[in-house]
Design a protein around this motif. Structure first.
Motif, PDB file in Angstrom:
ATOM      1  N   SER A  80      -4.447 -34.576 -17.092  1.00  0.00           N
ATOM      2  CA  SER A  80      -3.586 -33.466 -17.525  1.00  0.00           C
ATOM      3  C   SER A  80      -4.029 -32.947 -18.896  1.00  0.00           C
ATOM      4  O   SER A  80      -4.024 -31.730 -19.141  1.00  0.00           O
ATOM      5  CB  SER A  80      -2.128 -33.922 -17.584  1.00  0.00           C
ATOM      6  N   ALA A  81      -4.430 -33.875 -19.770  1.00  0.00           N
ATOM      7  CA  ALA A  81      -4.894 -33.487 -21.105  1.00  0.00           C
ATOM      8  C   ALA A  81      -6.171 -32.637 -21.006  1.00  0.00           C
ATOM      9  O   ALA A  81      -6.355 -31.679 -21.766  1.00  0.00           O
ATOM     10  CB  ALA A  81      -5.154 -34.738 -21.951  1.00  0.00           C
ATOM     11  N   LYS A  82      -7.038 -32.993 -20.056  1.00  0.00           N
ATOM     12  CA  LYS A  82      -8.276 -32.211 -19.858  1.00  0.00           C
ATOM     13  C   LYS A  82      -7.943 -30.795 -19.398  1.00  0.00           C
ATOM     14  O   LYS A  82      -8.565 -29.827 -19.850  1.00  0.00           O
ATOM     15  CB  LYS A  82      -9.163 -32.901 -18.825  1.00  0.00           C
ATOM     16  N   ILE A  83      -6.955 -30.690 -18.500  1.00  0.00           N
ATOM     17  CA  ILE A  83      -6.547 -29.357 -18.021  1.00  0.00           C
ATOM     18  C   ILE A  83      -5.962 -28.541 -19.174  1.00  0.00           C
ATOM     19  O   ILE A  83      -6.264 -27.346 -19.321  1.00  0.00           O
ATOM     20  CB  ILE A  83      -5.520 -29.482 -16.880  1.00  0.00           C
ATOM     21  N   ILE A  86      -8.756 -27.283 -21.324  1.00  0.00           N
ATOM     22  CA  ILE A  86      -9.465 -26.172 -20.677  1.00  0.00           C
ATOM     23  C   ILE A  86      -8.639 -24.893 -20.770  1.00  0.00           C
ATOM     24  O   ILE A  86      -9.178 -23.806 -21.040  1.00  0.00           O
ATOM     25  CB  ILE A  86      -9.766 -26.515 -19.203  1.00  0.00           C
ATOM     26  N   ASN A  87      -7.335 -25.005 -20.547  1.00  0.00           N
ATOM     27  CA  ASN A  87      -6.460 -23.831 -20.632  1.00  0.00           C
ATOM     28  C   ASN A  87      -6.449 -23.240 -22.034  1.00  0.00           C
ATOM     29  O   ASN A  87      -6.394 -22.009 -22.197  1.00  0.00           O
ATOM     30  CB  ASN A  87      -5.040 -24.197 -20.193  1.00  0.00           C
ATOM     31  N   ASP A  88      -6.499 -24.101 -23.065  1.00  0.00           N
ATOM     32  CA  ASP A  88      -6.579 -23.613 -24.454  1.00  0.00           C
ATOM     33  C   ASP A  88      -7.857 -22.811 -24.672  1.00  0.00           C
ATOM     34  O   ASP A  88      -7.849 -21.764 -25.339  1.00  0.00           O
ATOM     35  CB  ASP A  88      -6.530 -24.795 -25.430  1.00  0.00           C
ATOM     36  N   GLU A 199     -16.698 -21.537 -14.240  1.00  0.00           N
ATOM     37  CA  GLU A 199     -16.847 -22.983 -14.061  1.00  0.00           C
ATOM     38  C   GLU A 199     -15.606 -23.722 -14.561  1.00  0.00           C
ATOM     39  O   GLU A 199     -15.221 -24.751 -14.007  1.00  0.00           O
ATOM     40  CB  GLU A 199     -18.087 -23.479 -14.805  1.00  0.00           C
ATOM     41  N   LEU A 200     -14.995 -23.175 -15.616  1.00  0.00           N
ATOM     42  CA  LEU A 200     -13.758 -23.779 -16.128  1.00  0.00           C
ATOM     43  C   LEU A 200     -12.654 -23.707 -15.073  1.00  0.00           C
ATOM     44  O   LEU A 200     -11.907 -24.671 -14.880  1.00  0.00           O
ATOM     45  CB  LEU A 200     -13.312 -23.062 -17.408  1.00  0.00           C
ATOM     46  N   ASP A 201     -12.551 -22.583 -14.389  1.00  0.00           N
ATOM     47  CA  ASP A 201     -11.560 -22.438 -13.306  1.00  0.00           C
ATOM     48  C   ASP A 201     -11.806 -23.462 -12.212  1.00  0.00           C
ATOM     49  O   ASP A 201     -10.870 -24.104 -11.709  1.00  0.00           O
ATOM     50  CB  ASP A 201     -11.630 -21.028 -12.716  1.00  0.00           C
TER      51      ASP A 201
END
Length: 311
Positions: A80-83, A86-88, A199-201
Motif C-alpha cells: 500500500s505504501a508503494k502505491i 507512486i500516486n504522489d 509504466e507507473l499505472d
C-alpha cells in the motif's frame, strides 16, 4: 531367481508366524487392560502427557499462524505504501504538458517527413530542368528561336529554373529549421517520460493484485486462527479434566498401554515388510516371465521356469 522366490516366500511365512504371536499377545494385553478398567476409561499420566502434547502442538500451530498473519499485514502495508508513493509521483507528474509537447513533436516529425518528400520532388524537378536547359548549349539555334519545337520546352524550363532553385533552397532551409527544433524536443525525451508514466499505472495494477491476494490469504489465516483458538480451548479443558481424573491404577495401566503401543508398532513394521517382500516376489516373477518369453515354448528350460514360477 528360483532360489530368490523360495527365500522370499519363506520370509513371508516366518513373518506371518511372528505376526500371529504378536497379535495374540496384543489381544491378551487388551483383555487384561479391559479387566482392570472394568470396561471404562482409566485416565493415566500417559493420557495427560499425550493431551499435553496435543495442547502444545496446537499452541505452536496457533503461534505460527499469528506470525504469518503479522507478516501478511506487514507485506500488505508495504504494498500500500508503494502505491501511495507512486500516486504522489503521478500527482506531481506534468503529464498534460508532456502530452502537448509530444503532440507538437509528432506534428513536427510529420511535417518534416512531408517537407523531405516535397524537397526530393522539387530537387528532382530542378535536375530535370537543368538537363533540359543544357540542350540550349548544344543546338545551333540557341536563344534565337525560342519557339522551335525541339527546344521550346527547354526555354520554358530555363525561365522556371531560377524560381525552382529558390524553392529547393527554401525547402531545404525549412527542413533544417524543423530538424533543429525536433532535435531540441528529442533531447527532452518526452515519449520516454510518458512511457514511464504509463509504466507507473501498470505497476499500480500489479501491486493492487498482490494486495488482493494478500487480503485473501489474511482472511483465510484469520479464520484458521479462530478455529485453532476454539480447538485449543477444548484441548486445554480436556487436559485439565485428565489431570483431575488420574487413576490410582495409572502405573499398571501405563505399562500395559506402553506395551500395546510397542506391539502395534512392531505389527505395523511387519506388515510393511510383508508388502515389500511381496513386491520383490512380483518383480522376480516378472523377470522370469520375460526370460521365459525369450525361449522357445517347447524347450525344457522354459517348462522348468514355468514350473518354478507357478508352483
Amino acid at each position: 531367481n528360483e532360489q530368490s522366490i523360495k527365500d522370499f516366500k519363506n520370509e513371508i511365512i516366518q513373518l506371518e508366524e511372528k505376526l500371529a504371536i504378536n497379535r495374540s499377545e496384543l489381544q491378551n494385553i487388551q483383555i487384561q487392560l479391559s479387566s482392570i478398567s472394568g470396561g471404562g476409561k482409566i485416565i493415566t499420566q500417559v493420557d495427560v502427557n499425550t493431551q499435553t502434547k496435543i495442547v502444545d502442538d496446537i499452541i505452536l500451530k496457533l503461534q505460527d499462524r499469528k506470525n504469518n498473519l503479522e507478516k501478511l499485514k506487514t507485506e500488505t502495508d508495504m504494498l500500500s505504501a508503494k502505491i501511495d508513493k507512486i500516486n504522489d509521483i503521478k500527482i506531481k507528474f506534468p503529464l498534460e504538458q508532456l502530452k502537448l509537447k509530444l503532440l507538437e513533436q509528432q506534428k513536427l516529425e510529420k511535417s518534416l517527413n512531408n517537407l523531405k518528400h516535397q524537397h526530393d520532388k522539387e530537387l528532382e524537378l530542378l535536375k530535370n530542368q537543368e538537363k533540359s536547359v543544357k540542350k540550349l548549349t548544344i543546338v545551333p539555334c540557341g536563344d534565337e528561336y525560342p519557339s522551335c519545337m525541339f527546344i521550346k520546352d527547354s526555354h520554358i524550363d530555363k525561365s522556371k529554373m531560377s524560381n525552382q532553385k529558390l524553392l529547393v533552397e527554401n525547402t531545404l532551409i525549412e527542413i533544417q529549421n524543423i530538424e533543429k527544433i525536433t532535435r531540441e524536443l528529442l533531447k527532452d525525451k518526452i515519449q520516454e517520460k510518458v512511457d514511464k508514466y504509463n509504466e507507473l499505472d501498470n505497476r499500480v495494477i500489479v501491486l493492487q493484485r498482490e494486495i488482493a491476494t494478500k487480503n485473501i490469504e489474511t482472511t483465510r489465516t484469520e479464520a484458521k486462527i479462530q478455529d485453532l483458538e476454539t480447538e485449543l480451548e477444548g484441548a486445554q479443558k480436556r487436559k485439565n479434566h485428565f489431570q483431575n481424573q488420574v487413576s490410582d491404577k495409572a502405573d499398571e495401566v501405563d505399562i500395559l498401554k506402553t506395551k500395546i503401543n510397542e506391539l502395534n508398532n512392531i505389527i505395523l513394521n511387519m506388515d510393511a515388510s510383508k508388502i515389500s517382500i511381496a513386491q520383490k516376489i512380483g518383480k522376480t516373477e516378472s523377470d522370469i516371465i520375460k526370460a521365459c518369453n525369450g525361449l522357445m515354448k517347447n524347450s525344457k528350460r522354459h517348462c522348468h521356469f514355468r514350473k518354478v514360477l507357478f508352483s
